[in-house]
Motif scaffolding. Structure first.
Motif, short mmCIF file in Angstrom:
data_model
loop_
_atom_site.label_atom_id
_atom_site.label_comp_id
_atom_site.label_asym_id
_atom_site.label_seq_id
_atom_site.Cartn_x
_atom_site.Cartn_y
_atom_site.Cartn_z
N VAL A 20 0.86 -1.17 0.00
CA VAL A 20 0.00 0.00 0.00
C VAL A 20 0.90 1.23 0.00
N VAL A 21 0.84 2.01 -1.07
CA VAL A 21 1.70 3.19 -1.20
C VAL A 21 0.89 4.44 -0.88
N LEU A 22 1.21 5.08 0.24
CA LEU A 22 0.53 6.31 0.64
C LEU A 22 1.26 7.49 0.01
N GLY A 23 0.51 8.38 -0.63
CA GLY A 23 1.14 9.49 -1.37
C GLY A 23 1.63 9.00 -2.72
N ALA A 24 0.82 8.15 -3.36
CA ALA A 24 1.24 7.47 -4.59
C ALA A 24 1.45 8.42 -5.77
N ASN A 25 0.85 9.62 -5.73
CA ASN A 25 1.00 10.55 -6.85
C ASN A 25 2.20 11.48 -6.72
N GLY A 26 2.89 11.41 -5.59
CA GLY A 26 4.05 12.28 -5.38
C GLY A 26 5.27 11.79 -6.16
N LEU A 27 6.34 12.57 -6.08
CA LEU A 27 7.58 12.22 -6.79
C LEU A 27 8.04 10.81 -6.43
N ILE A 84 3.81 1.69 2.75
CA ILE A 84 4.94 2.57 2.42
C ILE A 84 4.45 3.99 2.57
N ASN A 85 4.92 4.72 3.59
CA ASN A 85 4.40 6.07 3.80
C ASN A 85 5.25 7.13 3.10
N LEU A 86 4.76 7.56 1.94
CA LEU A 86 5.43 8.61 1.16
C LEU A 86 4.54 9.84 1.05
N ALA A 87 3.50 9.88 1.91
CA ALA A 87 2.53 10.98 1.82
C ALA A 87 3.04 12.21 2.54
N GLY A 88 2.67 13.37 2.01
CA GLY A 88 3.04 14.63 2.65
C GLY A 88 2.09 15.72 2.26
#
Length: 338
Positions: A20-27, A84-88
């Motif tokens: 599960v990719v959080l912030g999937a639309n970010g860089l 995977i926390n890539l959200a911001g």
């Protein structure tokens, strides 16, 4: 023992049922989703936007969600998931820009809620992605030195927010022994899908200016500062390696290990754009009030080498060339030839 000192045996034969990719639309989110697809791992891409900016495969799914809302992920993630926390939150990095208070609250909410939902669901893995901005102003930024002072750059509050995620993970571990969390601290990321604009970070802002206003590319400072950069597709590759093989609750730096002078970055952008567009790029250096903050910001990477077999997959100049190339192609596609 203290969670920072755990050295569990890495589990290398593990594959997730779903990531599960959080912030999937970010860089980083876009590149991580592509990395997961290359490895044929089923994907749930989650972001605030109404749809996924990339391409989803057959077994993949998209979830539109406000990750800052309490319980936003409740009932949507399973214990077998890897998160995977890539959200911001978004905020301008332009000099003198305001809104830092709201930005800090939004970032804390997203991080706190994501981690708490993952803990409540007892997920198998949670990748907490921090950054070089967590470190105080010390010559060698190795993982154990992060608490030796407050983060030293102008924008120190996001560094504290990243540290708080690590504290939260340690608290769950001390409470219950939940050790799903893997911790990576990244250098400055750049690459395709970045936010190319006047208000962006150094590399995307330079590329944007050089492509759209080559006659006057303004740069602050004298170019002597050294910064640590990592090409986004490489960052995604090593994040995947870390969530798979790193020991629990053990921060691992991932960066170039050496750093690049800002004037070398400017020169590299200038020559790439000149080569692709056949025009001359004029750089104008402006005095900066922030120059004395810290001359070099580079991560120590020995732990990544020891625990992950880390190595540089793409040199800085190669990654920068690919990024400029991608951006110029995209702009020509959107606006026609310059």
């Amino acid at each position: 023992g203290h969670p920072q000192e755990i050295r569990a045996t890495p589990m290398t034969d593990t594959t997730p049922e779903r990531i599960v990719v959080l912030g999937a639309n970010g860089l980083l989110g876009r590149h991580f989703c592509e990395e997961a697809q290359r490895r044929s791992v089923p994907l749930l891409a989650a972001d605030l936007a109404p749809s996924f900016a990339g391409t989803l495969g057959g077994g993949d799914d998209y979830l539109q969600v406000d990750l800052g809302e309490r319980g936003a992920l409740d009932g949507k993630i399973a214990s077998s998931d890897w998160i995977i926390n890539l959200a911001g939150a978004k905020r301008s990095v332009k000099r003198g820009s305001t809104g830092i208070g709201q930005y800090l609250v939004d970032m804390l909410r997203i991080q706190t809620e994501a981690l708490h939902s993952a803990f409540s669901a007892n997920v198998e893995r949670f990748l907490l992605v921090g950054s070089i901005n967590q470190y105080p102003d010390i010559a060698v930024r190795d993982e154990d030195s992060v608490w030796e002072g407050r983060p030293k750059q102008n924008d120190w509050m996001p560094g504290i927010q990243k540290r708080m995620g690590e504290v939260q993970a340690a608290a769950y571990f001390e409470d219950t022994g939940w050790d799903a969390v893997r911790i990576v601290r990244l250098a400055n990321i750049f690459g395709p899908y970045d936010n190319f604009s006047e208000d962006a970070h150094l590399i995307p802002a330079l590329i944007y200016r050089a492509v759209h206003h080559p006659e006057h590319v303004e740069v602050f400072g004298d170019g002597a500062n050294v910064r640590d950069f990592l090409y986004a597709p490489d960052a995604a590759y090593w994040l995947f390696e870390a969530v798979t093989s790193a020991p629990p609750l053990t921060p691992i730096n991932i960066g170039s290990g050496s750093g690049v002078r800002v004037d070398e970055v400017v020169q590299a952008v200038q020559s790439s754009v000149e080569r692709l567009l056949g025009c001359r790029v004029e750089t104008v250096w402006q005095a900066s009030p922030h120059d004395q903050v810290d001359a070099a910001r580079v991560l120590a990477i020995q732990r990544a080498v020891d625990l992950l077999g880390y190595n540089e997959r793409t040199t800085f100049l190669e990654g920068l060339g690919k990024t400029v190339d991608w951006y110029v192609r995209r702009e020509k596609h959107i606006h026609g030839a310059r």
